[in-house]
Write a protein that holds these residues in place. Structure first.
Motif, PDB file in Angstrom:
ATOM      1  N   LYS A   1     -19.554  22.973 -52.747  1.00 62.22           N
ATOM      2  CA  LYS A   1     -18.823  24.202 -52.487  1.00 62.22           C
ATOM      3  C   LYS A   1     -18.013  24.673 -53.695  1.00 62.22           C
ATOM      4  CE  LYS A   1     -15.838  26.371 -49.028  1.00 62.22           C
ATOM      5  NZ  LYS A   1     -15.028  26.142 -47.812  1.00 62.22           N
ATOM      6  N   GLU A   2     -18.270  25.921 -54.106  1.00 63.29           N
ATOM      7  CA  GLU A   2     -17.520  26.583 -55.179  1.00 63.29           C
ATOM      8  C   GLU A   2     -17.526  25.777 -56.476  1.00 63.29           C
ATOM      9  OE1 GLU A   2     -13.666  27.407 -53.595  1.00 63.29           O
ATOM     10  OE2 GLU A   2     -14.415  28.897 -52.177  1.00 63.29           O
ATOM     11  N   LYS A   3     -18.667  25.206 -56.813  1.00 60.63           N
ATOM     12  CA  LYS A   3     -18.742  24.359 -57.999  1.00 60.63           C
ATOM     13  C   LYS A   3     -19.187  25.123 -59.241  1.00 60.63           C
ATOM     14  CE  LYS A   3     -17.088  20.385 -56.847  1.00 60.63           C
ATOM     15  NZ  LYS A   3     -16.560  20.692 -55.523  1.00 60.63           N
ATOM     16  N   LEU A   4     -18.562  26.263 -59.476  1.00 60.96           N
ATOM     17  CA  LEU A   4     -18.716  26.948 -60.761  1.00 60.96           C
ATOM     18  C   LEU A   4     -17.641  28.023 -60.882  1.00 60.96           C
ATOM     19  CD1 LEU A   4     -20.068  29.905 -59.971  1.00 60.96           C
ATOM     20  CD2 LEU A   4     -22.198  28.632 -60.076  1.00 60.96           C
ATOM     21  N   ASP A   5     -17.277  28.310 -62.119  1.00 53.49           N
ATOM     22  CA  ASP A   5     -16.337  29.387 -62.411  1.00 53.49           C
ATOM     23  C   ASP A   5     -17.067  30.632 -62.909  1.00 53.49           C
ATOM     24  OD1 ASP A   5     -14.119  27.715 -61.858  1.00 53.49           O
ATOM     25  OD2 ASP A   5     -14.260  26.858 -63.874  1.00 53.49           O
ATOM     26  N   PHE A   6     -18.290  30.446 -63.376  1.00 55.14           N
ATOM     27  CA  PHE A   6     -19.079  31.572 -63.879  1.00 55.14           C
ATOM     28  C   PHE A   6     -20.555  31.247 -63.775  1.00 55.14           C
ATOM     29  CE2 PHE A   6     -18.571  28.866 -67.610  1.00 55.14           C
ATOM     30  CZ  PHE A   6     -19.850  28.839 -68.138  1.00 55.14           C
ATOM     31  N   ILE A   7     -21.360  32.287 -63.823  1.00 61.42           N
ATOM     32  CA  ILE A   7     -22.817  32.146 -63.866  1.00 61.42           C
ATOM     33  C   ILE A   7     -23.283  32.540 -65.259  1.00 61.42           C
ATOM     34  CG2 ILE A   7     -25.026  32.915 -62.920  1.00 61.42           C
ATOM     35  CD1 ILE A   7     -23.510  33.727 -60.361  1.00 61.42           C
ATOM     36  N   GLY A   8     -23.982  31.634 -65.928  1.00 57.32           N
ATOM     37  CA  GLY A   8     -24.616  31.953 -67.200  1.00 57.32           C
ATOM     38  C   GLY A   8     -26.034  32.429 -66.948  1.00 57.32           C
ATOM     39  N   ILE A   9     -26.443  33.476 -67.653  1.00 52.99           N
ATOM     40  CA  ILE A   9     -27.754  34.077 -67.419  1.00 52.99           C
ATOM     41  C   ILE A   9     -28.547  34.092 -68.723  1.00 52.99           C
ATOM     42  CG2 ILE A   9     -28.983  36.174 -66.732  1.00 52.99           C
ATOM     43  CD1 ILE A   9     -26.488  36.923 -65.082  1.00 52.99           C
ATOM     44  N   ASN A  10     -29.668  33.398 -68.741  1.00 51.69           N
ATOM     45  CA  ASN A  10     -30.627  33.507 -69.836  1.00 51.69           C
ATOM     46  C   ASN A  10     -31.675  34.521 -69.410  1.00 51.69           C
ATOM     47  OD1 ASN A  10     -29.188  31.438 -70.986  1.00 51.69           O
ATOM     48  ND2 ASN A  10     -30.829  29.918 -70.870  1.00 51.69           N
ATOM     49  N   GLN A  11     -31.714  35.679 -70.081  1.00 53.97           N
ATOM     50  CA  GLN A  11     -32.600  36.740 -69.624  1.00 53.97           C
ATOM     51  C   GLN A  11     -33.367  37.330 -70.798  1.00 53.97           C
ATOM     52  OE1 GLN A  11     -33.559  40.078 -69.255  1.00 53.97           O
ATOM     53  NE2 GLN A  11     -34.621  39.638 -67.342  1.00 53.97           N
TER      54      GLN A  11
ATOM     55  N   LYS B   1     -24.516  40.194 -59.014  1.00 55.80           N
ATOM     56  CA  LYS B   1     -23.236  40.746 -58.559  1.00 55.80           C
ATOM     57  C   LYS B   1     -23.197  40.850 -57.041  1.00 55.80           C
ATOM     58  CE  LYS B   1     -20.596  45.109 -58.725  1.00 55.80           C
ATOM     59  NZ  LYS B   1     -20.787  45.481 -57.301  1.00 55.80           N
ATOM     60  N   GLU B   2     -24.257  41.403 -56.462  1.00 56.08           N
ATOM     61  CA  GLU B   2     -24.275  41.627 -55.029  1.00 56.08           C
ATOM     62  C   GLU B   2     -24.473  40.333 -54.241  1.00 56.08           C
ATOM     63  OE1 GLU B   2     -23.474  44.491 -53.717  1.00 56.08           O
ATOM     64  OE2 GLU B   2     -23.249  45.299 -55.747  1.00 56.08           O
ATOM     65  N   ARG B   3     -25.338  39.470 -54.723  1.00 55.02           N
ATOM     66  CA  ARG B   3     -25.660  38.269 -53.955  1.00 55.02           C
ATOM     67  C   ARG B   3     -24.564  37.222 -54.037  1.00 55.02           C
ATOM     68  NH1 ARG B   3     -30.282  36.400 -51.569  1.00 55.02           N
ATOM     69  NH2 ARG B   3     -30.448  34.146 -51.265  1.00 55.02           N
ATOM     70  N   TYR B   4     -23.898  37.142 -55.171  1.00 52.79           N
ATOM     71  CA  TYR B   4     -22.925  36.062 -55.380  1.00 52.79           C
ATOM     72  C   TYR B   4     -21.503  36.577 -55.592  1.00 52.79           C
ATOM     73  CZ  TYR B   4     -27.273  33.470 -55.789  1.00 52.79           C
ATOM     74  OH  TYR B   4     -28.518  32.935 -55.544  1.00 52.79           O
ATOM     75  N   ASN B   5     -21.166  37.649 -54.872  1.00 57.00           N
ATOM     76  CA  ASN B   5     -19.789  38.124 -54.765  1.00 57.00           C
ATOM     77  C   ASN B   5     -19.165  38.445 -56.114  1.00 57.00           C
ATOM     78  OD1 ASN B   5     -17.525  38.843 -53.195  1.00 57.00           O
ATOM     79  ND2 ASN B   5     -16.584  36.836 -53.499  1.00 57.00           N
ATOM     80  N   ASN B   6     -19.966  38.998 -57.002  1.00 60.69           N
ATOM     81  CA  ASN B   6     -19.494  39.413 -58.322  1.00 60.69           C
ATOM     82  C   ASN B   6     -18.744  38.304 -59.060  1.00 60.69           C
ATOM     83  OD1 ASN B   6     -19.486  41.293 -60.392  1.00 60.69           O
ATOM     84  ND2 ASN B   6     -17.674  42.381 -59.651  1.00 60.69           N
ATOM     85  N   THR B   7     -19.284  37.102 -58.961  1.00 62.29           N
ATOM     86  CA  THR B   7     -18.752  35.988 -59.748  1.00 62.29           C
ATOM     87  C   THR B   7     -18.858  36.332 -61.237  1.00 62.29           C
ATOM     88  OG1 THR B   7     -19.348  34.361 -58.068  1.00 62.29           O
ATOM     89  CG2 THR B   7     -19.132  33.545 -60.331  1.00 62.29           C
ATOM     90  N   PRO B   8     -17.871  35.973 -62.061  1.00 61.84           N
ATOM     91  CA  PRO B   8     -17.960  36.264 -63.499  1.00 61.84           C
ATOM     92  C   PRO B   8     -19.282  35.798 -64.085  1.00 61.84           C
ATOM     93  CG  PRO B   8     -15.784  35.467 -62.970  1.00 61.84           C
ATOM     94  CD  PRO B   8     -16.593  35.322 -61.710  1.00 61.84           C
ATOM     95  N   MET B   9     -19.852  36.621 -64.962  1.00 60.85           N
ATOM     96  CA  MET B   9     -21.154  36.333 -65.561  1.00 60.85           C
ATOM     97  C   MET B   9     -21.074  36.426 -67.079  1.00 60.85           C
ATOM     98  SD  MET B   9     -23.581  38.555 -62.965  1.00 60.85           S
ATOM     99  CE  MET B   9     -22.330  39.813 -62.671  1.00 60.85           C
TER     100      MET B   9
ATOM    101  N   LEU C   1     -19.132  41.219 -65.964  1.00 61.48           N
ATOM    102  CA  LEU C   1     -19.867  40.625 -67.078  1.00 61.48           C
ATOM    103  C   LEU C   1     -18.908  40.452 -68.257  1.00 61.48           C
ATOM    104  CD1 LEU C   1     -22.693  39.738 -68.124  1.00 61.48           C
ATOM    105  CD2 LEU C   1     -22.966  42.074 -68.976  1.00 61.48           C
ATOM    106  N   ARG C   2     -18.736  39.226 -68.719  1.00 63.00           N
ATOM    107  CA  ARG C   2     -17.652  38.933 -69.651  1.00 63.00           C
ATOM    108  C   ARG C   2     -18.100  38.548 -71.054  1.00 63.00           C
ATOM    109  NH1 ARG C   2     -13.026  35.860 -66.010  1.00 63.00           N
ATOM    110  NH2 ARG C   2     -13.149  37.279 -64.216  1.00 63.00           N
ATOM    111  N   GLY C   3     -19.388  38.391 -71.281  1.00 64.91           N
ATOM    112  CA  GLY C   3     -19.819  38.018 -72.617  1.00 64.91           C
ATOM    113  C   GLY C   3     -21.320  38.131 -72.794  1.00 64.91           C
ATOM    114  N   TYR C   4     -21.727  38.186 -74.058  1.00 64.13           N
ATOM    115  CA  TYR C   4     -23.140  38.322 -74.410  1.00 64.13           C
ATOM    116  C   TYR C   4     -23.405  37.504 -75.664  1.00 64.13           C
ATOM    117  CZ  TYR C   4     -27.403  40.479 -76.280  1.00 64.13           C
ATOM    118  OH  TYR C   4     -28.655  40.695 -76.790  1.00 64.13           O
ATOM    119  N   PHE C   5     -24.440  36.665 -75.613  1.00 68.61           N
ATOM    120  CA  PHE C   5     -24.795  35.800 -76.742  1.00 68.61           C
ATOM    121  C   PHE C   5     -26.259  36.019 -77.116  1.00 68.61           C
ATOM    122  CE2 PHE C   5     -21.308  33.873 -74.502  1.00 68.61           C
ATOM    123  CZ  PHE C   5     -20.470  33.414 -75.507  1.00 68.61           C
TER     124      PHE C   5
END
Length: 283
Positions: free
Chosen positions: A94-104, A164-172, A219-223
């Motif tokens: 339960k709630e085991k993350l502060d952000f979602i990282g996305i490789n796209q 955003k919609e599926r995961y309650n706009n968790t920071p990404m 969305l808080r960052g881009y690498f």
């Protein structure tokens, strides 16, 4: 294997939060490889196929953390072959993350496939999905050096908005996004430094990320992948993702056009424009 990865992630986050997070004032999350799947046709079958592909590609790892279980469609299709979580494990997850990282990197079409004539690759086979980059003779985007990776800028906005919609706009964070050039041993730095295609790729993907932010995505960052050319999985040294060219024999590094463009962009320079003008980036 994935089941153990998810539980290992939850355990690591639990330890970090108990013993280190307060001292370090840091965030901890997970990174997902997030291809966007677009229905090949606007039929119910293909729309469901795209949703199944998303489930087997992304929800597989994120749903247990957010909802305590695997996607229902995976359970329906895999039955007892899909492991289950105990009540204690669900609590741990339960709630085991502060952000979602996305490789796209890319987007593909998804087609429902249950027939023996369908050639399904191993990755999408369990979802009964045929993936293709072509519809009615038109490619979904521009080919890149990586086989099956097409430049499809609008796909990254769809991924972010869907998360955003599926995961309650968790920071990404976009933890990876980049353009590959094919190479061989006879090619030199001069063959790669004027990488206008990479400039256009980064520029256009940022356009759609900008749009997602304006629509409320946290969305808080881009690498960019990557700062330099390196060893790329099964492709070894035959693909180059770097903003800087690397001579693998001498290790000499040469900044490409993309490195200079991206530097100017980060500094807010008005000369940091795309090589083409069909999209406009506000920053």
């Amino acid at each position: 294997m994935a089941h153990n990865i998810i539980l290992s992630h939850a355990t690591a986050v639990d330890i970090y939060r108990k013993y280190y997070q307060a001292k370090q004032c840091a965030h901890i999350g997970i990174v997902i490889a997030a291809t966007w799947y677009e229905p090949l046709m606007t039929t119910t079958a293909d729309i469901l196929a795209a949703k199944r592909a998303m489930a087997f590609n992304q929800y597989w790892f994120l749903d247990p953390i957010f909802f305590g279980n695997y996607p229902s469609v995976m359970r329906q299709m895999l039955g007892p072959n899909l492991p289950t979580f105990t009540p204690e494990e669900k609590t741990l997850l339960k709630e085991k993350l502060d952000f979602i990282g996305i490789n796209q990197y890319t987007t593909t079409y998804a087609k429902y496939c249950i027939h023996s004539t369908c050639v399904i690759d191993a990755f999408d086979g369990n979802a009964l999905v045929l993936t293709t980059r072509e519809s009615n003779g038109q490619l979904i985007g521009t080919p890149t050096g990586m086989p099956m990776y097409y430049a499809v800028p609008w796909g990254i906005e769809k991924v972010v908005m869907h998360m955003k919609e599926r995961y309650n706009n968790t920071p990404m964070y976009i933890t990876e996004n980049g353009y590959s050039q094919a190479s061989n041993s006879s090619m030199t730095a001069a063959d790669f430094v004027n990488d206008t295609a990479r400039v256009n790729f980064i520029h256009d993907y940022l356009i759609y990320l900008n749009s997602a932010i304006r629509k409320g995505a946290d969305l808080r960052g881009y690498f960019v992948w990557s700062l330099i050319d390196n060893f790329e999985w099964l492709f070894g040294f035959t693909l180059r993702f770097g903003l800087h060219h690397v001579d693998f024999k001498t290790q000499k590094r040469t900044p490409r056009l993309s490195a200079k463009w991206y530097s100017n962009f980060l500094k807010g320079s008005k000369i940091a424009k795309s090589v083409h003008s069909d999209l406009s980036l506000e920053y």
